[in-house]
Structure formats: C-alpha cells, structure tokens
Scaffold this motif. Structure first.
Motif, PDB file in Angstrom:
ATOM      1  N   VAL A 110       0.882  -1.273   0.268  1.00  0.00           N
ATOM      2  CA  VAL A 110      -0.026  -0.173  -0.073  1.00  0.00           C
ATOM      3  C   VAL A 110       0.843   1.300   0.042  1.00  0.00           C
ATOM      4  O   VAL A 110       0.438   2.155  -0.659  1.00  0.00           O
ATOM      5  CB  VAL A 110      -1.117  -0.093   1.063  1.00  0.00           C
ATOM      6  CG1 VAL A 110      -0.284   0.388   2.563  1.00  0.00           C
ATOM      7  CG2 VAL A 110      -2.176   0.839   0.841  1.00  0.00           C
ATOM      8  N   LYS A 111       2.083   1.164   0.742  1.00  0.00           N
ATOM      9  CA  LYS A 111       2.943   2.538   0.440  1.00  0.00           C
ATOM     10  C   LYS A 111       3.330   2.643  -0.940  1.00  0.00           C
ATOM     11  O   LYS A 111       3.464   4.033  -1.104  1.00  0.00           O
ATOM     12  CB  LYS A 111       3.934   2.377   1.506  1.00  0.00           C
ATOM     13  CG  LYS A 111       3.579   2.420   2.959  1.00  0.00           C
ATOM     14  CD  LYS A 111       4.733   2.148   3.899  1.00  0.00           C
ATOM     15  CE  LYS A 111       4.306   2.234   5.539  1.00  0.00           C
ATOM     16  NZ  LYS A 111       5.222   2.019   6.493  1.00  0.00           N
ATOM     17  N   VAL A 112       3.813   1.556  -1.578  1.00  0.00           N
ATOM     18  CA  VAL A 112       4.261   1.752  -3.003  1.00  0.00           C
ATOM     19  C   VAL A 112       3.064   2.235  -3.867  1.00  0.00           C
ATOM     20  O   VAL A 112       3.300   3.314  -4.487  1.00  0.00           O
ATOM     21  CB  VAL A 112       4.677   0.393  -3.604  1.00  0.00           C
ATOM     22  CG1 VAL A 112       4.984   0.801  -5.146  1.00  0.00           C
ATOM     23  CG2 VAL A 112       6.181   0.011  -2.681  1.00  0.00           C
ATOM     24  N   MET A 113       1.739   1.724  -3.536  1.00  0.00           N
ATOM     25  CA  MET A 113       0.891   2.339  -4.302  1.00  0.00           C
ATOM     26  C   MET A 113       0.454   3.780  -3.934  1.00  0.00           C
ATOM     27  O   MET A 113       0.175   4.584  -4.882  1.00  0.00           O
ATOM     28  CB  MET A 113      -0.607   1.586  -3.870  1.00  0.00           C
ATOM     29  CG  MET A 113      -0.487  -0.080  -4.328  1.00  0.00           C
ATOM     30  SD  MET A 113      -2.066  -0.892  -3.606  1.00  0.00           S
ATOM     31  CE  MET A 113      -3.214  -0.194  -4.698  1.00  0.00           C
ATOM     32  N   GLN A 114       0.636   4.249  -2.686  1.00  0.00           N
ATOM     33  CA  GLN A 114       0.361   5.646  -2.504  1.00  0.00           C
ATOM     34  C   GLN A 114       1.615   6.633  -3.154  1.00  0.00           C
ATOM     35  O   GLN A 114       1.122   7.612  -3.746  1.00  0.00           O
ATOM     36  CB  GLN A 114       0.627   6.026  -0.865  1.00  0.00           C
ATOM     37  CG  GLN A 114      -0.449   5.404   0.057  1.00  0.00           C
ATOM     38  CD  GLN A 114      -1.802   6.225  -0.272  1.00  0.00           C
ATOM     39  OE1 GLN A 114      -2.036   6.983  -0.789  1.00  0.00           O
ATOM     40  NE2 GLN A 114      -2.871   5.370   0.695  1.00  0.00           N
ATOM     41  N   THR A 115       2.651   6.000  -3.270  1.00  0.00           N
ATOM     42  CA  THR A 115       3.863   6.676  -4.007  1.00  0.00           C
ATOM     43  C   THR A 115       3.411   6.932  -5.254  1.00  0.00           C
ATOM     44  O   THR A 115       3.422   7.829  -6.066  1.00  0.00           O
ATOM     45  CB  THR A 115       5.100   6.138  -3.781  1.00  0.00           C
ATOM     46  OG1 THR A 115       5.509   6.302  -2.384  1.00  0.00           O
ATOM     47  CG2 THR A 115       6.180   6.752  -4.852  1.00  0.00           C
ATOM     48  N   SER A 116       3.074   5.706  -5.982  1.00  0.00           N
ATOM     49  CA  SER A 116       2.498   5.399  -7.398  1.00  0.00           C
ATOM     50  C   SER A 116       1.427   6.638  -7.539  1.00  0.00           C
ATOM     51  O   SER A 116       1.172   7.107  -8.737  1.00  0.00           O
ATOM     52  CB  SER A 116       2.117   4.126  -7.761  1.00  0.00           C
ATOM     53  OG  SER A 116       3.377   3.287  -7.632  1.00  0.00           O
ATOM     54  N   ALA A 117       0.306   6.581  -6.896  1.00  0.00           N
ATOM     55  CA  ALA A 117      -0.607   7.506  -6.942  1.00  0.00           C
ATOM     56  C   ALA A 117      -0.191   8.750  -7.329  1.00  0.00           C
ATOM     57  O   ALA A 117      -0.861   9.680  -7.846  1.00  0.00           O
ATOM     58  CB  ALA A 117      -1.810   6.885  -5.892  1.00  0.00           C
ATOM     59  N   ARG A 118       0.632   9.202  -6.356  1.00  0.00           N
ATOM     60  CA  ARG A 118       0.977  10.633  -6.339  1.00  0.00           C
ATOM     61  C   ARG A 118       1.638  10.788  -7.683  1.00  0.00           C
ATOM     62  O   ARG A 118       1.330  12.112  -8.035  1.00  0.00           O
ATOM     63  CB  ARG A 118       2.168  11.059  -5.170  1.00  0.00           C
ATOM     64  CG  ARG A 118       1.441  11.107  -3.702  1.00  0.00           C
ATOM     65  CD  ARG A 118       2.206  11.738  -2.663  1.00  0.00           C
ATOM     66  NE  ARG A 118       3.236  10.780  -2.253  1.00  0.00           N
ATOM     67  CZ  ARG A 118       3.492  10.063  -1.644  1.00  0.00           C
ATOM     68  NH1 ARG A 118       2.276   9.745  -1.064  1.00  0.00           N
ATOM     69  NH2 ARG A 118       4.499   9.272  -1.292  1.00  0.00           N
ATOM     70  N   HIS A 119       2.656  10.213  -8.109  1.00  0.00           N
ATOM     71  CA  HIS A 119       3.084  10.327  -9.335  1.00  0.00           C
ATOM     72  C   HIS A 119       2.055  10.261 -10.643  1.00  0.00           C
ATOM     73  O   HIS A 119       2.069  11.125 -11.370  1.00  0.00           O
ATOM     74  CB  HIS A 119       4.258   9.322  -9.842  1.00  0.00           C
ATOM     75  CG  HIS A 119       5.366   9.700  -8.760  1.00  0.00           C
ATOM     76  ND1 HIS A 119       6.396  10.533  -8.909  1.00  0.00           N
ATOM     77  CD2 HIS A 119       5.860   9.025  -7.790  1.00  0.00           C
ATOM     78  CE1 HIS A 119       7.261  10.739  -8.040  1.00  0.00           C
ATOM     79  NE2 HIS A 119       7.028   9.510  -7.300  1.00  0.00           N
TER      80      HIS A 119
END
Length: 193
Positions: A110-119
């Motif tokens: 989920v943390k990787v998903m949050q970073t991806s979502a911001r980009h």
C-alpha cells in the motif's frame, strides 16, 4: 441475479456523464461484450456492465449482504475485486488512476501504491488539465463522494487484497486470472520522472 444497479440506468440516461466516463475514465457501458465467458472461480456468474479502452471488463457479482461487488478483468489475464458495490467502484474509477496504481504496487504494498498514485496524479493532471472538473461533474451527477487520492488507494488496496478466494476470475475453460497487483514499484524505463 438481481436487477442491475440503478447507477447504470442513470449513466445510460445521462449522455454527457456516459461520455465522460467513457472518454476520461475508461468506463464504457456500451462495451458490455468485453469479458464474455468469464466467471468467478466458485462458478458464480458475472454480469458484464462496462468495458475499457484496452479490452478489459467490469462485472457485477451476485448479491451479497444487499450489495453487488464489482470485479475487473483486463485483457492481460489479471483481475480481481475493485469494490463492494458499483458506487464504490465508480468513486475509485473517477478519483484515481487505479489500473496503473495496481500495476505499480510492488506486489500489493500500500505504501508503494500511495507513492505511485502521487506520481500518476501529476501525469494525469498534465495530460488532462480538466480532470478535476470532470471528476467533480461525474461525482455530482451520480451522487458519489469525491474522496482524497490517499483514501482511494487504501480502499483499492483493501478490495484487491480480498480477491482471493471469493473474487478470483476464471474463464469457461478453467484458466485462472492472475491477481490484480503488479510486481513493479515504478516504470522500468526511467522511473518516475
């Protein structure tokens, strides 16, 4: 199966919203033929309600506890639970670059998903400067909540994590679709620029 969700009728009868969902969010109720022959691994039928640009399909599952969960299956053989009902699925679909967020999830982190979502949000705003207005129009017309991207990522992660065992998508021949989480945490060529 029970009748379709009333939101589908509202989309069908509101041409500008139908058009926005198709053009900006990849949810085209005119593409119900996508995903023919797919079902849940339990054998439960899936009702195709829309398709996307790339041959993927959105399905309503049989009713559970008064709701009809929504699953998505793409043309690459990946699929899983998107939300517990159509309203929840549409909130994710209009509020988040959800397919890419799943693709760049680091295997479901989920943390990787949050970073991806911001980009992804930055790219989306650059490519479609009207995206915020379009999201607001669709949400208002369909009485959906406009939730922060971070909250939508959490909801998407929670739903996709529940794909197994109840929402695994299979073909008529018994081929099983892969889980929705991609293994990469960023694009392989160039990363997040």
């Amino acid at each position: 199966m029970t009748p379709k969700d009333p939101l589908l009728d509202l989309i069908q009868n509101t041409s500008d919203i139908h058009g926005l969902l198709r053009a900006s969010f990849g949810f085209d109720i005119g593409r119900k033929q996508c995903g023919d022959g797919l079902r849940l691994a339990s054998g439960a039928p899936l009702e195709a309600i829309a398709g996307d640009f790339a041959g993927g399909a959105f399905f309503l599952c049989p009713e559970e506890s008064g709701c009809r969960p929504v699953v998505f299956a793409n043309s690459e053989g990946e699929g899983g639970l998107l939300a517990d009902d159509l309203a929840g699925a549409l909130e994710i679909i209009i509020g988040l670059a959800w397919q890419d967020c799943l693709s760049f999830s680091g295997g479901g982190d989920v943390k990787v998903m949050q970073t991806s979502a911001r980009h992804l949000e930055r790219y989306l705003a650059r490519d479609n400067p009207n995206i915020a207005e379009e999201r607001a129009r669709v949400a208002a017309a369909l009485s959906l909540r406009a939730l922060p991207v971070a909250d939508l990522v959490i909801r998407l992660h929670a739903a996709a994590s529940r794909t197994e065992p109840a929402y695994v998508v299979t073909t008529e021949g018994g081929d099983v679709y892969d889980p929705p989480f991609g293994e990469y945490s960023e694009p392989r060529h160039g990363g997040w620029c």
